[in-house]
Design a protein around this motif. Structure first.
Motif, PDB file in Angstrom:
ATOM      1  N   ASP A  24       0.717  -1.589   0.036  1.00 57.92           N
ATOM      2  CA  ASP A  24       0.017  -0.334   0.122  1.00 57.92           C
ATOM      3  C   ASP A  24       0.455   0.920   0.051  1.00 57.92           C
ATOM      4  O   ASP A  24       2.459   1.219   0.699  1.00 57.92           O
ATOM      5  CB  ASP A  24      -1.008   0.191   1.091  1.00 57.92           C
ATOM      6  CG  ASP A  24      -1.963  -0.674   1.040  1.00 57.92           C
ATOM      7  OD1 ASP A  24      -2.243  -1.646   0.162  1.00 57.92           O
ATOM      8  OD2 ASP A  24      -2.281  -1.539   1.995  1.00 57.92           O
ATOM      9  N   THR A  61      -6.764   3.412  -0.848  1.00 60.03           N
ATOM     10  CA  THR A  61      -7.364   1.746  -1.687  1.00 60.03           C
ATOM     11  C   THR A  61      -6.602   0.937  -0.480  1.00 60.03           C
ATOM     12  O   THR A  61      -5.227   1.052  -0.659  1.00 60.03           O
ATOM     13  CB  THR A  61      -7.419   1.269  -2.698  1.00 60.03           C
ATOM     14  OG1 THR A  61      -8.667   2.099  -3.707  1.00 60.03           O
ATOM     15  CG2 THR A  61      -8.371  -0.029  -2.724  1.00 60.03           C
ATOM     16  N   TRP A  62      -7.456   0.751   0.601  1.00 56.93           N
ATOM     17  CA  TRP A  62      -7.163  -0.787   1.483  1.00 56.93           C
ATOM     18  C   TRP A  62      -7.636  -2.450   1.151  1.00 56.93           C
ATOM     19  O   TRP A  62      -8.545  -2.735   1.083  1.00 56.93           O
ATOM     20  CB  TRP A  62      -7.328  -0.534   2.650  1.00 56.93           C
ATOM     21  CG  TRP A  62      -6.575   0.679   3.291  1.00 56.93           C
ATOM     22  CD1 TRP A  62      -4.816   1.085   3.266  1.00 56.93           C
ATOM     23  CD2 TRP A  62      -7.088   1.813   4.056  1.00 56.93           C
ATOM     24  NE1 TRP A  62      -5.139   2.361   3.238  1.00 56.93           N
ATOM     25  CE2 TRP A  62      -5.911   2.510   3.663  1.00 56.93           C
ATOM     26  CE3 TRP A  62      -8.193   2.638   3.998  1.00 56.93           C
ATOM     27  CZ2 TRP A  62      -6.157   4.602   4.623  1.00 56.93           C
ATOM     28  CZ3 TRP A  62      -8.732   4.059   4.640  1.00 56.93           C
ATOM     29  CH2 TRP A  62      -7.649   4.401   4.920  1.00 56.93           C
ATOM     30  N   LYS A  63      -6.321  -2.973   0.784  1.00 58.28           N
ATOM     31  CA  LYS A  63      -6.834  -4.840   0.587  1.00 58.28           C
ATOM     32  C   LYS A  63      -7.141  -5.494   2.367  1.00 58.28           C
ATOM     33  O   LYS A  63      -6.531  -5.535   2.970  1.00 58.28           O
ATOM     34  CB  LYS A  63      -5.727  -5.624  -0.580  1.00 58.28           C
ATOM     35  CG  LYS A  63      -6.710  -6.597  -0.164  1.00 58.28           C
ATOM     36  CD  LYS A  63      -5.764  -7.941  -1.651  1.00 58.28           C
ATOM     37  CE  LYS A  63      -6.246  -9.524  -1.666  1.00 58.28           C
ATOM     38  NZ  LYS A  63      -5.076  -9.480  -2.074  1.00 58.28           N
ATOM     39  N   CYS A  65      -9.722  -8.165   2.928  1.00 59.39           N
ATOM     40  CA  CYS A  65     -10.476  -8.773   2.768  1.00 59.39           C
ATOM     41  C   CYS A  65     -10.500  -9.518   3.994  1.00 59.39           C
ATOM     42  O   CYS A  65     -12.277  -8.788   4.330  1.00 59.39           O
ATOM     43  CB  CYS A  65      -9.390  -9.819   2.277  1.00 59.39           C
ATOM     44  SG  CYS A  65      -8.028  -9.624   1.197  1.00 59.39           S
ATOM     45  N   TYR A  86     -14.720 -10.013   5.677  1.00 57.47           N
ATOM     46  CA  TYR A  86     -15.447  -8.606   5.058  1.00 57.47           C
ATOM     47  C   TYR A  86     -15.329  -7.627   5.346  1.00 57.47           C
ATOM     48  O   TYR A  86     -16.611  -7.919   5.728  1.00 57.47           O
ATOM     49  CB  TYR A  86     -15.807  -9.627   3.395  1.00 57.47           C
ATOM     50  CG  TYR A  86     -15.055 -10.947   3.491  1.00 57.47           C
ATOM     51  CD1 TYR A  86     -13.618 -11.181   2.105  1.00 57.47           C
ATOM     52  CD2 TYR A  86     -14.807 -12.414   3.258  1.00 57.47           C
ATOM     53  CE1 TYR A  86     -12.713 -11.811   1.722  1.00 57.47           C
ATOM     54  CE2 TYR A  86     -14.398 -13.405   3.258  1.00 57.47           C
ATOM     55  CZ  TYR A  86     -12.619 -13.020   2.892  1.00 57.47           C
ATOM     56  OH  TYR A  86     -12.453 -13.682   2.119  1.00 57.47           O
ATOM     57  N   ASN A  93     -16.778   0.032  -1.177  1.00 62.04           N
ATOM     58  CA  ASN A  93     -15.707  -1.187  -0.750  1.00 62.04           C
ATOM     59  C   ASN A  93     -15.961  -1.772  -3.125  1.00 62.04           C
ATOM     60  O   ASN A  93     -16.997  -1.921  -3.720  1.00 62.04           O
ATOM     61  CB  ASN A  93     -15.536  -2.726   0.149  1.00 62.04           C
ATOM     62  CG  ASN A  93     -17.390  -3.402  -0.558  1.00 62.04           C
ATOM     63  OD1 ASN A  93     -17.450  -3.765  -1.272  1.00 62.04           O
ATOM     64  ND2 ASN A  93     -17.851  -2.897   0.269  1.00 62.04           N
ATOM     65  N   SER A  94     -14.758  -2.895  -2.974  1.00 59.81           N
ATOM     66  CA  SER A  94     -14.589  -3.698  -4.308  1.00 59.81           C
ATOM     67  C   SER A  94     -14.914  -5.310  -3.611  1.00 59.81           C
ATOM     68  O   SER A  94     -13.788  -5.149  -3.355  1.00 59.81           O
ATOM     69  CB  SER A  94     -13.771  -3.286  -4.498  1.00 59.81           C
ATOM     70  OG  SER A  94     -13.566  -1.869  -5.126  1.00 59.81           O
ATOM     71  N   ASP A  97     -13.367  -7.025  -0.638  1.00 63.28           N
ATOM     72  CA  ASP A  97     -12.224  -7.162  -0.596  1.00 63.28           C
ATOM     73  C   ASP A  97     -11.662  -5.923   0.495  1.00 63.28           C
ATOM     74  O   ASP A  97     -10.376  -5.815   0.588  1.00 63.28           O
ATOM     75  CB  ASP A  97     -11.268  -7.498  -1.498  1.00 63.28           C
ATOM     76  CG  ASP A  97     -11.430  -9.885  -1.688  1.00 63.28           C
ATOM     77  OD1 ASP A  97     -12.253  -9.538  -0.508  1.00 63.28           O
ATOM     78  OD2 ASP A  97     -11.287  -9.635  -2.449  1.00 63.28           O
ATOM     79  N   TYR A  98     -11.855  -4.947  -0.647  1.00 64.66           N
ATOM     80  CA  TYR A  98     -11.026  -3.768  -0.892  1.00 64.66           C
ATOM     81  C   TYR A  98     -11.821  -2.213  -0.313  1.00 64.66           C
ATOM     82  O   TYR A  98     -13.031  -2.803  -0.392  1.00 64.66           O
ATOM     83  CB  TYR A  98     -10.687  -3.043  -1.896  1.00 64.66           C
ATOM     84  CG  TYR A  98      -9.381  -4.124  -2.981  1.00 64.66           C
ATOM     85  CD1 TYR A  98      -7.862  -3.772  -2.550  1.00 64.66           C
ATOM     86  CD2 TYR A  98     -10.247  -5.072  -3.594  1.00 64.66           C
ATOM     87  CE1 TYR A  98      -7.405  -4.899  -2.924  1.00 64.66           C
ATOM     88  CE2 TYR A  98      -9.950  -5.838  -4.019  1.00 64.66           C
ATOM     89  CZ  TYR A  98      -7.770  -5.942  -3.813  1.00 64.66           C
ATOM     90  OH  TYR A  98      -7.068  -6.571  -4.769  1.00 64.66           O
ATOM     91  N   GLU A 100     -12.294   1.963  -0.216  1.00 64.31           N
ATOM     92  CA  GLU A 100     -12.479   2.394  -0.882  1.00 64.31           C
ATOM     93  C   GLU A 100     -12.516   4.016  -0.545  1.00 64.31           C
ATOM     94  O   GLU A 100     -13.535   4.417  -0.317  1.00 64.31           O
ATOM     95  CB  GLU A 100     -13.121   1.980  -2.321  1.00 64.31           C
ATOM     96  CG  GLU A 100     -12.853   0.613  -3.190  1.00 64.31           C
ATOM     97  CD  GLU A 100     -13.357   0.834  -4.428  1.00 64.31           C
ATOM     98  OE1 GLU A 100     -14.753   1.583  -4.486  1.00 64.31           O
ATOM     99  OE2 GLU A 100     -12.994  -0.109  -5.005  1.00 64.31           O
TER     100      GLU A 100
END
Length: 128
Positions: A24, A61-63, A65, A86, A93-94, A97-98, A100
């Motif tokens: 990141d 954007t942070w992953k 999960c 999650y 989010n996406s 997982d992510y 935003e």
């Protein structure tokens, strides 16, 4: 015989804590960052991030999960529900997982979409 009783509670904010991974590009002095995680407290109704520096715009954007922690906070500051899973639908989010994040200079999380339906799903276990 015992039957479930529904209790109505007020949710004032959501505190989210998400990991910052090595790949990141989040600055060390990013608001809410401590070590390898970022914690933000967001007003449910307006998407305003508490203690956000005035005039600072940001996009991250942070992953997360299944490593994020999402706490529903009542007006007195008490945690009424904790989700460790999650990314829930009420957080931009996406794919779950992510996280935003896009914040205006006024500290408003753009795209914030908390709704009564989505928050009720958290309590009933019907998270999408």
């Amino acid at each position: 015989m015992k039957v479930p009783k529904t209790k109505e509670i007020e949710i004032a904010a959501i505190r989210l804590t998400v990991p910052v991974r090595d790949d990141d590009e989040t600055a060390e002095d990013f608001p809410g960052r401590k070590g390898n995680q970022v914690t933000l407290v967001v007003g449910v109704d307006d998407g305003v991030i508490q203690a956000w520096p005035s005039g600072l715009e940001a996009e991250e954007t942070w992953k997360a999960c299944d490593s994020g922690v999402y706490e529903l906070i009542d007006p007195a500051g008490a945690v009424v529900k904790t989700i460790e899973d999650y990314v829930p639908d009420f957080i931009p989010n996406s794919y779950g997982d992510y996280v935003e994040l896009k914040v205006s200079g006024k500290g408003v999380w753009e795209g914030w979409k908390s709704s009564i339906r989505e928050l009720k799903n958290v309590f009933t276990g019907d998270m999408e």
